[in-house]
Motif scaffolding. Sequence first.
Motif, PDB file in Angstrom:
ATOM      1  N   LEU A 274      -1.004  11.976   8.917  1.00 33.06           N
ATOM      2  CA  LEU A 274      -1.569  11.683  10.232  1.00 33.06           C
ATOM      3  C   LEU A 274      -3.051  11.363  10.193  1.00 33.06           C
ATOM      4  CD1 LEU A 274       0.264  14.339  12.399  1.00 33.06           C
ATOM      5  CD2 LEU A 274       0.705  11.885  12.268  1.00 33.06           C
ATOM      6  N   HIS A 275      -3.758  11.910   9.232  1.00 36.69           N
ATOM      7  CA  HIS A 275      -5.204  11.740   9.221  1.00 36.69           C
ATOM      8  C   HIS A 275      -5.736  10.983   8.017  1.00 36.69           C
ATOM      9  CE1 HIS A 275      -5.266  14.303  12.662  1.00 36.69           C
ATOM     10  NE2 HIS A 275      -4.599  15.223  12.002  1.00 36.69           N
ATOM     11  N   GLY A 276      -4.884  10.596   7.108  1.00 36.96           N
ATOM     12  CA  GLY A 276      -5.323   9.855   5.934  1.00 36.96           C
ATOM     13  C   GLY A 276      -6.031  10.753   4.944  1.00 36.96           C
ATOM     14  N   GLY A 277      -6.446  10.184   3.849  1.00 40.07           N
ATOM     15  CA  GLY A 277      -7.168  10.971   2.864  1.00 40.07           C
ATOM     16  C   GLY A 277      -7.022  10.380   1.487  1.00 40.07           C
ATOM     17  N   ALA A 278      -7.589  11.053   0.525  1.00 43.58           N
ATOM     18  CA  ALA A 278      -7.502  10.593  -0.855  1.00 43.58           C
ATOM     19  C   ALA A 278      -6.161  11.021  -1.426  1.00 43.58           C
ATOM     20  CB  ALA A 278      -8.640  11.188  -1.669  1.00 43.58           C
ATOM     21  N   PHE A 279      -5.519  10.131  -2.121  1.00 46.40           N
ATOM     22  CA  PHE A 279      -4.199  10.389  -2.655  1.00 46.40           C
ATOM     23  C   PHE A 279      -4.153  10.043  -4.130  1.00 46.40           C
ATOM     24  CE2 PHE A 279      -1.825  11.256   1.120  1.00 46.40           C
ATOM     25  CZ  PHE A 279      -2.597  10.707   2.117  1.00 46.40           C
ATOM     26  N   THR A 280      -3.086  10.427  -4.735  1.00 43.20           N
ATOM     27  CA  THR A 280      -2.870  10.071  -6.125  1.00 43.20           C
ATOM     28  C   THR A 280      -2.025   8.812  -6.193  1.00 43.20           C
ATOM     29  OG1 THR A 280      -0.841  11.339  -6.282  1.00 43.20           O
ATOM     30  CG2 THR A 280      -2.898  12.505  -6.766  1.00 43.20           C
ATOM     31  N   ARG A 281      -1.940   8.254  -7.374  1.00 47.82           N
ATOM     32  CA  ARG A 281      -1.175   7.036  -7.598  1.00 47.82           C
ATOM     33  C   ARG A 281       0.274   7.186  -7.141  1.00 47.82           C
ATOM     34  NH1 ARG A 281      -1.426   2.683 -11.314  1.00 47.82           N
ATOM     35  NH2 ARG A 281      -3.454   3.419 -11.884  1.00 47.82           N
ATOM     36  N   SER A 282       0.820   8.372  -7.216  1.00 44.95           N
ATOM     37  CA  SER A 282       2.232   8.552  -6.904  1.00 44.95           C
ATOM     38  C   SER A 282       2.499   8.751  -5.418  1.00 44.95           C
ATOM     39  CB  SER A 282       2.783   9.751  -7.682  1.00 44.95           C
ATOM     40  OG  SER A 282       2.113  10.924  -7.273  1.00 44.95           O
ATOM     41  N   ASN A 283       1.465   8.811  -4.602  1.00 47.42           N
ATOM     42  CA  ASN A 283       1.698   9.088  -3.195  1.00 47.42           C
ATOM     43  C   ASN A 283       2.426   7.936  -2.519  1.00 47.42           C
ATOM     44  OD1 ASN A 283       0.993   9.131  -0.216  1.00 47.42           O
ATOM     45  ND2 ASN A 283       0.519  11.189  -0.939  1.00 47.42           N
ATOM     46  N   TRP A 284       3.496   8.263  -1.860  1.00 50.15           N
ATOM     47  CA  TRP A 284       4.344   7.245  -1.243  1.00 50.15           C
ATOM     48  C   TRP A 284       3.666   6.535  -0.081  1.00 50.15           C
ATOM     49  CZ3 TRP A 284       5.861   7.813   3.843  1.00 50.15           C
ATOM     50  CH2 TRP A 284       5.634   9.073   4.410  1.00 50.15           C
ATOM     51  N   LEU A 285       2.738   7.186   0.613  1.00 53.20           N
ATOM     52  CA  LEU A 285       2.080   6.526   1.738  1.00 53.20           C
ATOM     53  C   LEU A 285       1.244   5.332   1.290  1.00 53.20           C
ATOM     54  CD1 LEU A 285       0.898   9.449   4.017  1.00 53.20           C
ATOM     55  CD2 LEU A 285       2.616   7.717   4.525  1.00 53.20           C
ATOM     56  N   PHE A 286       0.592   5.476   0.143  1.00 58.52           N
ATOM     57  CA  PHE A 286      -0.215   4.362  -0.350  1.00 58.52           C
ATOM     58  C   PHE A 286       0.664   3.141  -0.602  1.00 58.52           C
ATOM     59  CE2 PHE A 286      -1.982   1.769  -3.729  1.00 58.52           C
ATOM     60  CZ  PHE A 286      -3.235   1.505  -3.227  1.00 58.52           C
ATOM     61  N   TRP A 287       1.817   3.372  -1.194  1.00 56.68           N
ATOM     62  CA  TRP A 287       2.692   2.264  -1.588  1.00 56.68           C
ATOM     63  C   TRP A 287       3.577   1.772  -0.453  1.00 56.68           C
ATOM     64  CZ3 TRP A 287       1.043   0.100  -5.747  1.00 56.68           C
ATOM     65  CH2 TRP A 287       0.352   0.862  -6.686  1.00 56.68           C
ATOM     66  N   LEU A 288       3.680   2.526   0.616  1.00 53.31           N
ATOM     67  CA  LEU A 288       4.557   2.143   1.720  1.00 53.31           C
ATOM     68  C   LEU A 288       4.174   0.789   2.317  1.00 53.31           C
ATOM     69  CD1 LEU A 288       6.962   3.242   3.319  1.00 53.31           C
ATOM     70  CD2 LEU A 288       5.326   4.239   4.922  1.00 53.31           C
ATOM     71  N   ASP A 289       2.878   0.554   2.487  1.00 55.87           N
ATOM     72  CA  ASP A 289       2.436  -0.725   3.056  1.00 55.87           C
ATOM     73  C   ASP A 289       2.871  -1.917   2.206  1.00 55.87           C
ATOM     74  OD1 ASP A 289       1.250   0.430   5.221  1.00 55.87           O
ATOM     75  OD2 ASP A 289      -0.809   0.044   4.602  1.00 55.87           O
ATOM     76  N   PHE A 290       2.993  -1.714   0.899  1.00 53.25           N
ATOM     77  CA  PHE A 290       3.382  -2.809   0.012  1.00 53.25           C
ATOM     78  C   PHE A 290       4.823  -3.262   0.257  1.00 53.25           C
ATOM     79  CE2 PHE A 290      -0.265  -1.259  -2.313  1.00 53.25           C
ATOM     80  CZ  PHE A 290      -0.805  -2.387  -2.893  1.00 53.25           C
ATOM     81  N   THR A 291       5.603  -2.447   0.934  1.00 52.94           N
ATOM     82  CA  THR A 291       6.997  -2.818   1.198  1.00 52.94           C
ATOM     83  C   THR A 291       7.279  -3.051   2.673  1.00 52.94           C
ATOM     84  OG1 THR A 291       7.599  -0.476   1.217  1.00 52.94           O
ATOM     85  CG2 THR A 291       7.942  -1.664  -0.829  1.00 52.94           C
ATOM     86  N   VAL A 292       6.749  -2.213   3.538  1.00 56.80           N
ATOM     87  CA  VAL A 292       7.093  -2.287   4.960  1.00 56.80           C
ATOM     88  C   VAL A 292       6.669  -3.615   5.584  1.00 56.80           C
ATOM     89  CG1 VAL A 292       6.589  -1.307   7.235  1.00 56.80           C
ATOM     90  CG2 VAL A 292       7.143   0.193   5.311  1.00 56.80           C
ATOM     91  N   TYR A 293       5.426  -4.001   5.394  1.00 58.28           N
ATOM     92  CA  TYR A 293       4.934  -5.195   6.080  1.00 58.28           C
ATOM     93  C   TYR A 293       5.479  -6.498   5.499  1.00 58.28           C
ATOM     94  CZ  TYR A 293       2.394  -1.739   8.558  1.00 58.28           C
ATOM     95  OH  TYR A 293       2.095  -0.643   9.314  1.00 58.28           O
ATOM     96  N   PRO A 294       5.630  -6.618   4.185  1.00 61.61           N
ATOM     97  CA  PRO A 294       6.305  -7.826   3.685  1.00 61.61           C
ATOM     98  C   PRO A 294       7.745  -7.928   4.194  1.00 61.61           C
ATOM     99  CG  PRO A 294       5.118  -6.772   1.913  1.00 61.61           C
ATOM    100  CD  PRO A 294       5.050  -5.840   3.093  1.00 61.61           C
TER     101      PRO A 294
END
Length: 183
Positions: free
Chosen positions: A13-33
Motif C-alpha cells: 500500500l505504501h511502496g518501499g525498497a524491495f529485493t529482486r524477488s519481490n513480486w510487486l516490482f515485476w507485476l508492472d512488467f506483466t499487467v500493463y502489457p
Amino acid sequence: MIPALRSALALALHGGAFTRSNWLFWLDFTVYPLAAAMVAAVDWRGSAIDAGWVALALLGFVLFTFTEYWVHRLPLHAWLYHDRHERHHTHPREYVVFPIYYSPAIFAAAYLALPHAVFVGFTLGYLWFLVWHHLLHHVDLNRVPAFVRAYAVWHLAHHHDETCNFGITVPVWDFVFGTYRRV
C-alpha cells in the motif's frame, strides 16, 4: 494480523525498497502489457487497426514520455513522493516500488479518457520506461551496448544534479524544456 502479512500489506500500500524477488516490482512488467494487448485485440477483432490507429498509438507513446518527464520533474522531485525518490537517487540499485494504487488509478483514467490506440501507445510507453529504467539501474553496464552505457551515464548524472536530465525513456523533453545537460 500476522506480522509478515501486515508488513507485506504495508509495503504494497505504501511502496518501499524491495529485493529482486519481490513480486510487486515485476507485476508492472506483466499487467500493463497484457492490458495493452487486450485493448489492441479488441480493436483488431473489430478491424479498427489501420494506419490511423498506429499513428494514434505512436501519439500515446509520445504522450507517455511527456507525462514521464513531468511526473519525474515535479511530483517526484518537488512534492508528492520526494522522500522515496531521494532514496532511489542515493541507492539507485534498490528496487523501489511506488504504491500499488498509483499506477492502476493512472491507467484506469487513461483507459477511460483516451482513445484505445492512444491508451495502447501510452501503456507501451510505460513498458518501455520499465525496461529502460531497469537496464539503467539493475543490469551490469559492462554487458550492454555502448549506447546504453552512455545513456546510463547521462541519466545517472541526474542523480547527482537534480536540476537536469529528468528524461528516463528519452532525452527529448530535457532539450525542449532546457534541462538537458551534456555529461
